[in-house]
Design a protein around this motif. Structure first.
Motif, PDB file in Angstrom:
ATOM      1  N   VAL A 179       0.878  -1.168   0.000  1.00 40.84           N
ATOM      2  CA  VAL A 179       0.000   0.000   0.000  1.00 40.84           C
ATOM      3  C   VAL A 179       0.913   1.215   0.000  1.00 40.84           C
ATOM      4  O   VAL A 179       1.996   1.197   0.596  1.00 40.84           O
TER       5      VAL A 179
ATOM      6  N   ARG B  11      -0.455   8.151  -2.544  1.00 41.78           N
ATOM      7  CA  ARG B  11      -0.361   8.901  -3.805  1.00 41.78           C
ATOM      8  C   ARG B  11      -0.533  10.366  -3.430  1.00 41.78           C
ATOM      9  O   ARG B  11      -1.634  10.869  -3.272  1.00 41.78           O
TER      10      ARG B  11
ATOM     11  N   SER C  15      -4.358  10.505  -2.096  1.00 39.82           N
ATOM     12  CA  SER C  15      -5.077   9.241  -1.984  1.00 39.82           C
ATOM     13  C   SER C  15      -4.098   8.154  -1.559  1.00 39.82           C
ATOM     14  O   SER C  15      -2.935   8.425  -1.260  1.00 39.82           O
TER      15      SER C  15
ATOM     16  N   ASP D 235      -2.908   4.025  -2.681  1.00 41.01           N
ATOM     17  CA  ASP D 235      -2.983   2.958  -3.666  1.00 41.01           C
ATOM     18  C   ASP D 235      -2.666   1.625  -3.006  1.00 41.01           C
ATOM     19  O   ASP D 235      -1.917   1.556  -2.027  1.00 41.01           O
TER      20      ASP D 235
ATOM     21  N   GLY E 157      -1.297  -2.255  -4.467  1.00 42.96           N
ATOM     22  CA  GLY E 157      -0.799  -2.812  -5.717  1.00 42.96           C
ATOM     23  C   GLY E 157       0.122  -3.986  -5.523  1.00 42.96           C
ATOM     24  O   GLY E 157       0.368  -4.458  -4.412  1.00 42.96           O
TER      25      GLY E 157
ATOM     26  N   ARG F  25      -0.663  -0.442  -9.610  1.00 43.63           N
ATOM     27  CA  ARG F  25      -1.295   0.060  -8.393  1.00 43.63           C
ATOM     28  C   ARG F  25      -2.600   0.771  -8.728  1.00 43.63           C
ATOM     29  O   ARG F  25      -2.726   1.364  -9.798  1.00 43.63           O
ATOM     30  N   ALA F  26      -3.566   0.679  -7.812  1.00 43.19           N
ATOM     31  CA  ALA F  26      -4.889   1.277  -8.030  1.00 43.19           C
ATOM     32  C   ALA F  26      -5.319   2.064  -6.811  1.00 43.19           C
ATOM     33  O   ALA F  26      -5.027   1.678  -5.662  1.00 43.19           O
ATOM     34  N   ASP F  27      -6.020   3.151  -7.036  1.00 43.68           N
ATOM     35  CA  ASP F  27      -6.569   3.986  -5.965  1.00 43.68           C
ATOM     36  C   ASP F  27      -7.617   3.182  -5.196  1.00 43.68           C
ATOM     37  O   ASP F  27      -8.564   2.661  -5.787  1.00 43.68           O
ATOM     38  N   VAL F  28      -7.450   3.107  -3.883  1.00 44.21           N
ATOM     39  CA  VAL F  28      -8.405   2.365  -3.057  1.00 44.21           C
ATOM     40  C   VAL F  28      -9.206   3.294  -2.141  1.00 44.21           C
ATOM     41  O   VAL F  28      -9.916   2.825  -1.250  1.00 44.21           O
TER      42      VAL F  28
ATOM     43  N   ASP G  20     -10.500   6.803  -8.467  1.00 45.68           N
ATOM     44  CA  ASP G  20     -10.977   5.500  -8.956  1.00 45.68           C
ATOM     45  C   ASP G  20     -10.146   5.007 -10.135  1.00 45.68           C
ATOM     46  O   ASP G  20     -10.630   4.208 -10.949  1.00 45.68           O
TER      47      ASP G  20
ATOM     48  N   TYR H 111      -6.078   3.836 -11.897  1.00 48.89           N
ATOM     49  CA  TYR H 111      -4.940   2.966 -11.637  1.00 48.89           C
ATOM     50  C   TYR H 111      -3.755   3.421 -12.487  1.00 48.89           C
ATOM     51  O   TYR H 111      -3.908   4.230 -13.427  1.00 48.89           O
TER      52      TYR H 111
ATOM     53  N   MET I 212      -7.659   8.287 -13.584  1.00 50.94           N
ATOM     54  CA  MET I 212      -6.606   8.952 -12.823  1.00 50.94           C
ATOM     55  C   MET I 212      -6.111  10.200 -13.542  1.00 50.94           C
ATOM     56  O   MET I 212      -5.936  11.265 -12.942  1.00 50.94           O
TER      57      MET I 212
END
Length: 257
Positions: free
Chosen positions: A83, A86, A116, A118, A120, A137-140, A145, A147, A177
């Protein structure tokens, strides 16, 4: 407000990874000076002093704004989950009013772009030819919303105890993003701001890190990185007119414990 490690949180993570290989202890702590030349209209350059703490355990690690777990590792291959922060957010007030006006934007109609977190996975392969790293990696947090997928190649060069590590790579931002950080939001458009959405973009980048251990437990760490803006981001009304890229410089010292 743009936080100190802003657009180069990953730079700190990659630099700390190289530095920890050369420190005799798992924990290290120190100070760093971070400079960023922002691509956002009117923001300009910022310099910050911040603590630099890292941990490199057998399974768990802490590097910059990232905390991770090594699911598999051997002499040549590593697979990990993580984790990471960002920290690319910016307050609307940090834009330059005049610079935005030249691009047809009223700053008072803009909203903040928030930081935010991420989650990943990353995989790296290393050998005589260097190191190749793939990061997904993706925004959680529901902020964008989106990646990001990055691929970087680096090759360490040693001069005695000093390591110089040039790298080249690129990061692919998903449309969500890229639209959040470089486009205009629906609420802003409803207020009269021009509609702009860059869509998914690929941002090339190149850098060089320098790591020099000294006095047994200390290390000097520096990283310079440049990101070239694709046309879709250059055309954003939130970006400085005529900007072709952005740079960041990280200089720090760390002591192993």
């Amino acid at each position: 407000m743009l936080l100190p490690v802003a657009a180069h949180a990953q730079v700190v993570e990659r630099t700390d990874s190289t530095a920890m290989d050369q420190l005799p202890s798992r924990w290290s702590a120190g100070l760093a000076v971070v400079y960023r030349d922002s691509e956002y209209a009117g923001e300009g350059g910022r310099t910050r002093l911040l603590p630099n703490v890292a941990y490199d355990g057998e399974r768990f690690y802490l590097r910059g704004a990232a905390f991770g777990y090594r699911a598999y590792t051997d002499d040549r291959f590593e697979l990990r989950a993580f984790v990471a922060g960002r920290l690319d957010g910016i307050d609307a007030d940090d834009f330059g009013r005049a610079e935005l006006a030249r691009r047809g934007i009223d700053r008072d109609l803009l909203e903040d772009r928030d930081d935010s977190a991420d989650a990943g996975v990353a995989a790296s392969w290393k050998g005589a030819a260097g190191k190749l790293e793939l990061d997904v990696r993706a925004d959680v947090t529901g902020t964008s919303d989106g990646y990001a997928v990055s691929l970087d190649y680096s090759y360490p060069i040693r001069f005695g105890s000093t390591s110089v590590v040039p790298s080249v790579g690129a990061v692919r931002l998903s449309d969500d993003m890229a639209n959040y950080y470089y486009g205009t939001l629906d609420r802003e458009i409803a207020r009269g701001v021009v509609a702009y959405r860059p869509g998914a973009v690929t941002v090339p980048r190149a850098g060089v890190a320098v790591i020099r251990p000294f006095a047994k437990r200390w290390a000097f760490i520096a990283n310079l990185e440049y990101r070239a803006l694709p046309d879709e981001l250059k055309d954003s009304p939130l970006v400085e007119e005529g900007a072709n890229g952005s740079g960041s410089l990280f200089i720090g010292i760390s002591r192993g414990f």
